[in-house]
Write an enzyme that holds these catalytic residues in place. Structure first.
Site, PDB file in Angstrom:
ATOM      1  CG  HIS A 268      -2.042   0.922   1.276  1.00  9.31           C
ATOM      2  ND1 HIS A 268      -2.396   1.746   0.251  1.00  9.31           N
ATOM      3  CD2 HIS A 268      -2.896   1.212   2.290  1.00  9.31           C
ATOM      4  CE1 HIS A 268      -3.409   2.517   0.615  1.00  9.31           C
ATOM      5  NE2 HIS A 268      -3.741   2.212   1.859  1.00  9.31           N
ATOM      6  CG  HIS A 307      -4.414   0.803  -8.196  1.00  7.63           C
ATOM      7  ND1 HIS A 307      -5.749   0.789  -7.895  1.00  7.63           N
ATOM      8  CD2 HIS A 307      -3.840   1.707  -7.363  1.00  7.63           C
ATOM      9  CE1 HIS A 307      -5.978   1.671  -6.938  1.00  7.63           C
ATOM     10  NE2 HIS A 307      -4.847   2.236  -6.591  1.00  7.63           N
ATOM     11  CG  ASP A 363       2.890   4.232  -3.831  1.00  5.05           C
ATOM     12  OD1 ASP A 363       1.954   3.433  -3.665  1.00  5.05           O
ATOM     13  OD2 ASP A 363       3.024   5.264  -3.140  1.00  5.05           O
TER      14      ASP A 363
END
Ligand code: SDX
Length: 435
Positions: A268, A307, A363
Site C-alpha cells: 500500500h 492496482h 507510488d
C-alpha cells in the site's frame, strides 16, 4: 417483472427469488432469505479481500479504473492539481464544496492555529530510539494524541469532530517533521505560522540556523501538488481500516493511527519506499531486462506497478511525472528516473504486465521525486500519510453520519474442526500445529 431485479433459482430447493438491483449491486442481506429450510442460516457472500464488495455508499472520491479517472467530489484530479492548494482540496474533500475566498481564509487560519504539538507530545517522541522509523513514530504519536485530547471521544458531536479534524490536519506535518528531525538527530523546529501549510512543513524539516526559513517556491508547489494527489482514494486498504476501526466509535486519533498503520504496508503506501529499494537493486538501465525476467519468473513484484482498481495508467502517476520534471529543474535530474523510465517502457510492452493490466501507480514516481527533494526513503510513506489524513477523516465522518452504517463485523466460512473430545495432556501426541 421490474427491470432492476435479479432472479435467482436455488437448485437445491427449486425456489426462485427476485432481488432488487441498486447502484449496480444486490444487498448481501437479501441473500439471507435463500435457505434450504428453517434451520438454514441463509446464503452469505464470500469475498476474500473484498475484491467485489461495496462496503459503503460514498460521495467523496470517484475512481474509474478502466478509464483512469479520479475525481474528488466531482472535480477531476488534473484540474485540482493545476488550480488548487492542498488545504483547499482538503476543505473540498471534507465539506463537499470548494470554499469561497473567505471560507478558505478562515479554514487556513484555523488549521494553521493547530500546527503546534503539546510539549508532552514532543517528549513522547523524544523517547523513541534515535533510529526509529519515522512512520512508526507517526503512527504511535497520532495514537498518543488521543490522550492529549480526551474531548475527541465525543464523536457524535459535530463541533468536536470538526475541532479534532482541524487539529489533526494541522499537526500531521509537525509530527512528520519532528519524526524526521529525531531520525537525523537535529533539534526540533517549531511551526512558523507566517508560512503556508507546505512551506511550514519544509521549515520544520529543513530550517537550520537561519533566522527565517525561506522555502523554494517550486519545491513547495510540487509538494503541495503531491499532497493534493494523495489526499483521498475511495475505499483503499487504509481507508477501510479507518472506517472499520472508527465504526466501533473509538476516537478519530486512534482510528487514524490504525489507518496509518495499514498505509505503512509495502503493498500500500509503503510501496514508494520499496520502489527506491528496487531501483537501487537494479542499479542501471542495462540491468532492467534481467530484473523484469526475474519478476516474470515469479520472484517478487514490480513495486509501484499494478492496482486493485486502476487497470489503466494511474492518473496521479502522470501528474507526478510532470511535477518531478519541475523539481529536477531545481535539484538536478535524479539518475534513478532513467531506470524507472526504462522499467516502465519495457513493462508496458511486455505481455506479462499488459495482460495483467499492470501500469505504474501513484507510488512509482513519487519516491524518485521525494528523493530528489532531499527526503530519505524512510520518510516517503510519512509524506503519503500527511495528506491522506484529510481523506481518512472525511471518510470517517461520512461513515459516522451514514444511517446505514454500524460496527463493522464480517462473518466467516467455517473450515475448522467440528466438536471433538478434550484430550488430557498425558494422552496427547506431538502434532505440528498448522501455522
Ligand atoms: C497504493 O487501493 C488504493 O487505492 C491504493 C492507493 C491509494 O491511493 O490509497 O492507490 C495507493 O497502495 C498503490 C499500490 C502500491 N503498491 C504497489 O505498488 C505494490 C506492488 N503492487 C502489487 O502488490 C499489486 O499490484 C497491488 C497490491 C497494488 C494490487 O494487487 P491485487 O489487486 O490484489 O492484484 P493481485 O495481487 O491479485 O495481482 C493480479 C496478478 C497476479 O498475477 P497472477 O497470480 O494472475 O499470475 O498480477 C500480478 C500478481 O502476481 N501482479 C504483479 C504486480 N501486481 C500484481 N506482478 C508483478 N508486479 C506487480 N506489481
Amino acid at each position: 417483472m421490474p427491470q432492476d431485479t435479479l432472479t435467482i433459482t436455488d437448485n437445491r430447493t427449486g425456489q426462485a427469488y427476485t432481488l432488487p438491483i441498486e447502484n449496480g449491486t444486490v444487498r448481501a442481506m437479501d441473500l439471507r432469505k435463500i435457505r434450504t429450510g428453517p434451520e438454514d442460516f441463509g446464503l452469505m457472500t464470500y469475498d476474500p479481500a473484498f475484491m467485489n464488495t461495496a462496503s459503503c455508499r460514498s460521495a467523496i472520491t470517484f475512481i474509474d479504473g478502466d478509464r483512469g479517472i479520479l475525481r474528488y467530489r466531482g472535480y477531476p484530479i488534473e484540474v485540482l492539481a493545476e488550480h488548487s492548494t492542498f488545504l483547499e482540496v482538503a476543505y473540498l474533500i471534507l465539506f463537499g464544496e470548494l470554499p469561497t475566498a473567505a471560507q478558505l481564509k478562515d479554514w487556513v487560519q484555523e488549521v494553521t492555529h493547530h500546527t503546534m504539538l503539546h510539549e508532552t507530545t514532543k517528549k513522547f517522541m523524544e523517547g523513541f530510539r534515535y533510529n526509529a522509523h519515522p512512520m512508526v513514530m507517526l503512527v504511535s504519536t497520532v495514537a498518543a494524541l488521543s490522550n492529549v485530547y480526551p474531548d475527541s471521544k465525543n464523536i457524535q458531536d459535530p463541533a468536536s469532530r470538526l475541532l479534532q479534524i482541524k487539529r489533526l490536519i494541522g499537526k500531521m506535518p509537525s509530527i512528520a517533521a519532528m519524526s524526521y528531525r529525531h531520525n537525523v538527530g537535529f533539534p526540533y523546529v517549531y511551526p512558523d505560522n507566517d508560512l503556508t501549510y507546505t512551506e511550514n512543513f519544509m521549515n520544520m524539516l529543513w530550517k537550520m540556523v537561519e533566522p527565517k526559513y525561506v522555502a523554494n517556491p517550486v519545491i513547495a508547489r510540487a509538494l503541495d501538488i503531491l499532497f493534493i494527489l494523495h489526499a483521498d482514494h475511495e475505499q483503499n486498504c487504509s481507508t477501510n481500516a479507518m472506517r472499520a476501526v472508527g465504526s466501533s466509535h473509538t476516537d478519530p486519533y486512534l482510528a487514524t493511527a490504525a489507518a496509518a498503520a495499514a498505509l505503512s504496508g509495502p503493498l500500500h503506501g509503503g510501496a514508494n519506499e520499496e520502489v527506491l529499494r528496487m531501483l537501487d537493486e537494479i542499479g542501471s538501465k542495462d540491468n532492467v531486462p534481467a530484473y523484469i525476467k526475474k519478476i516474470k519468473e515469479g520472484h517478487g513484484k514490480l513495486m509501484g506497478f499494478g492496482h486493485r482498481v486502476y487497470k489503466n495508467y494511474d492518473p496521479r502517476a502522470k501528474i507526478i511525472k510532470w511535477a518531478a520534471d519541475r523539481v529536477f529543474e531545481i535539484t538536478g535530474r535524479n539518475i534513478k528516473i532513467e531506470i524507472a523510465l526504462e522499467l516502465e517502457r519495457i513493462a508496458l510492452e511486455d505481455d506479462y504486465f499488459v495482460s495483467r493490466k499492470l501500469y505504474p501507480n501513484v507510488d512509482f514516481y513519487s519516491g524518485i521525486m521525494y528523493q530528489a527533494m532531499g527526503f530519505k526513503p524512510e520518510m516517503f510513506t510519512v509524506l503519503f500519510a500527511i495528506p491522506r489524513a484529510a481523506g481518512w477523516l472525511a471518510q470517517w465522518q461520512e461513515m459516522l453520519t451514514d444511517p446505514e452504517q454500524k460496527i463493522a463485523r464480517p462473518r466467516q466460512v467455517w473450515i475448522g474442526h467440528e466438536t471433538r473430545p478434550f484430550v488430557p495432556i498425558e494422552q496427547r501426541s506431538p502434532v505440528s500445529a498448522t501455522r
